[in-house]
Design an enzyme around this catalytic site. Structure first.
Site, mmCIF file in Angstrom:
data_model
loop_
_atom_site.group_PDB
_atom_site.id
_atom_site.type_symbol
_atom_site.label_atom_id
_atom_site.label_comp_id
_atom_site.label_asym_id
_atom_site.label_seq_id
_atom_site.Cartn_x
_atom_site.Cartn_y
_atom_site.Cartn_z
ATOM 1 N N ASN A 120 4.604 43.716 2.620
ATOM 2 C CA ASN A 120 4.272 43.106 1.338
ATOM 3 C C ASN A 120 3.074 42.192 1.500
ATOM 4 O O ASN A 120 2.995 41.432 2.477
ATOM 5 C CB ASN A 120 5.470 42.297 0.816
ATOM 6 N N HIS A 151 8.678 45.761 7.458
ATOM 7 C CA HIS A 151 10.114 45.987 7.311
ATOM 8 C C HIS A 151 10.397 47.413 7.784
ATOM 9 O O HIS A 151 9.834 48.364 7.239
ATOM 10 C CB HIS A 151 10.529 45.868 5.848
ATOM 11 N N HIS A 166 4.216 41.153 8.544
ATOM 12 C CA HIS A 166 5.460 41.726 9.065
ATOM 13 C C HIS A 166 5.718 43.062 8.392
ATOM 14 O O HIS A 166 5.405 43.257 7.215
ATOM 15 C CB HIS A 166 6.651 40.784 8.876
ATOM 16 N N ARG A 217 15.849 41.169 13.853
ATOM 17 C CA ARG A 217 16.597 41.584 12.658
ATOM 18 C C ARG A 217 16.311 40.632 11.495
ATOM 19 O O ARG A 217 16.242 39.416 11.672
ATOM 20 C CB ARG A 217 18.097 41.634 12.959
ATOM 21 N N ASP A 218 16.161 41.251 10.301
ATOM 22 C CA ASP A 218 15.952 40.463 9.089
ATOM 23 C C ASP A 218 17.201 39.622 8.809
ATOM 24 O O ASP A 218 18.326 40.103 8.963
ATOM 25 C CB ASP A 218 15.660 41.400 7.912
ATOM 26 N N ILE A 219 16.984 38.399 8.385
ATOM 27 C CA ILE A 219 18.103 37.489 8.146
ATOM 28 C C ILE A 219 18.917 37.905 6.918
ATOM 29 O O ILE A 219 20.087 37.521 6.790
ATOM 30 C CB ILE A 219 17.574 36.035 7.996
ATOM 31 N N VAL A 253 6.973 35.412 3.267
ATOM 32 C CA VAL A 253 6.618 34.817 4.561
ATOM 33 C C VAL A 253 5.198 35.282 4.883
ATOM 34 O O VAL A 253 4.923 36.486 4.917
ATOM 35 C CB VAL A 253 7.592 35.244 5.682
HETATM 36 P P1 DGP Z 1 8.724 39.425 2.571
HETATM 37 O O1 DGP Z 1 9.402 39.233 1.270
HETATM 38 O O2 DGP Z 1 8.115 40.809 2.715
HETATM 39 O O3 DGP Z 1 7.751 38.315 2.873
HETATM 40 O O4 DGP Z 1 9.877 39.401 3.658
HETATM 41 C C1 DGP Z 1 10.260 38.285 4.379
HETATM 42 C C2 DGP Z 1 11.529 38.649 5.075
HETATM 43 O O5 DGP Z 1 11.770 37.685 6.069
HETATM 44 C C3 DGP Z 1 12.754 38.679 4.170
HETATM 45 O O6 DGP Z 1 13.302 40.005 4.146
HETATM 46 C C4 DGP Z 1 13.739 37.720 4.801
HETATM 47 C C5 DGP Z 1 13.169 37.492 6.176
HETATM 48 N N1 DGP Z 1 13.355 36.153 6.699
HETATM 49 C C6 DGP Z 1 13.049 34.993 6.066
HETATM 50 N N2 DGP Z 1 13.342 33.945 6.848
HETATM 51 C C7 DGP Z 1 13.845 34.469 8.012
HETATM 52 C C8 DGP Z 1 14.317 33.873 9.212
HETATM 53 O O7 DGP Z 1 14.339 32.651 9.402
HETATM 54 N N3 DGP Z 1 14.776 34.725 10.168
HETATM 55 C C9 DGP Z 1 14.774 36.074 10.006
HETATM 56 N N4 DGP Z 1 15.246 36.811 10.996
HETATM 57 N N5 DGP Z 1 14.322 36.664 8.883
HETATM 58 C C10 DGP Z 1 13.857 35.868 7.904
#
Ligand code: DGP
Length: 114
Positions: free
Chosen positions: A88, A103, A101, A30-32, A97
């Site tokens: 992205n 979404h 990945h 799950r996204d944080i 990041v």
């Molecule tokens: P992007 O902007 O497409 O690079 O999305 C990166 C996503 O990663 C963003 O929606 C938040 C998520 N994210 C960042 N750090 C963490 C983390 O430590 N844990 C989790 N579960 N998600 C994270």
């Protein structure tokens, strides 16, 4: 594994994550900072920086990645209602990041602008 990569560290279990599915070299968690009721990130366990580095995955991994995304959506119960899959790459897309990945978002009617 790339030591300075956040998502590689999640794959390695060094940083906790709410994992929803794992297998075939893929991980979903799950996204944080969820932007929808269901917001899961799907990543290949093997490090590639973004979709622009997808050549770093072999053809089996690429196929498994697509099937895995669909399986995660079905597991999350959003296959019927619908979902969106985005990735992205680079500054204009605000990639934050640098590990490929996807979404997977759903559980509500999504904004056209997302
Ligand atoms: P992007 O902007 O497409 O690079 O999305 C990166 C996503 O990663 C963003 O929606 C938040 C998520 N994210 C960042 N750090 C963490 C983390 O430590 N844990 C989790 N579960 N998600 C994270």
């Amino acid at each position: 594994m790339t030591d300075d990569c956040l998502f590689c560290r999640i794959v390695a279990g060094e940083i906790p994550a709410d994992v929803v599915r794992r297998g075939d070299g893929m991980l979903a968690f799950r996204d944080i900072a969820p932007k929808a009721p269901v917001h899961v990130l799907v990543i290949p366990e093997r490090h590639v920086h973004s979709i622009a580095g997808v050549d770093g995955l072999d053809s089996d991994e690429r196929a498994q990645m697509l099937a895995f995304i669909a399986d995660v959506a079905a597991q999350e119960g959003i296959e019927e209602s619908g979902y969106r899959v985005t990735t992205n790459h680079g500054p204009d897309a605000l990639q934050s990041v640098f590990h490929l990945h996807w979404h997977v978002m759903g559980g509500t009617t999504l904004s056209e602008s997302m």
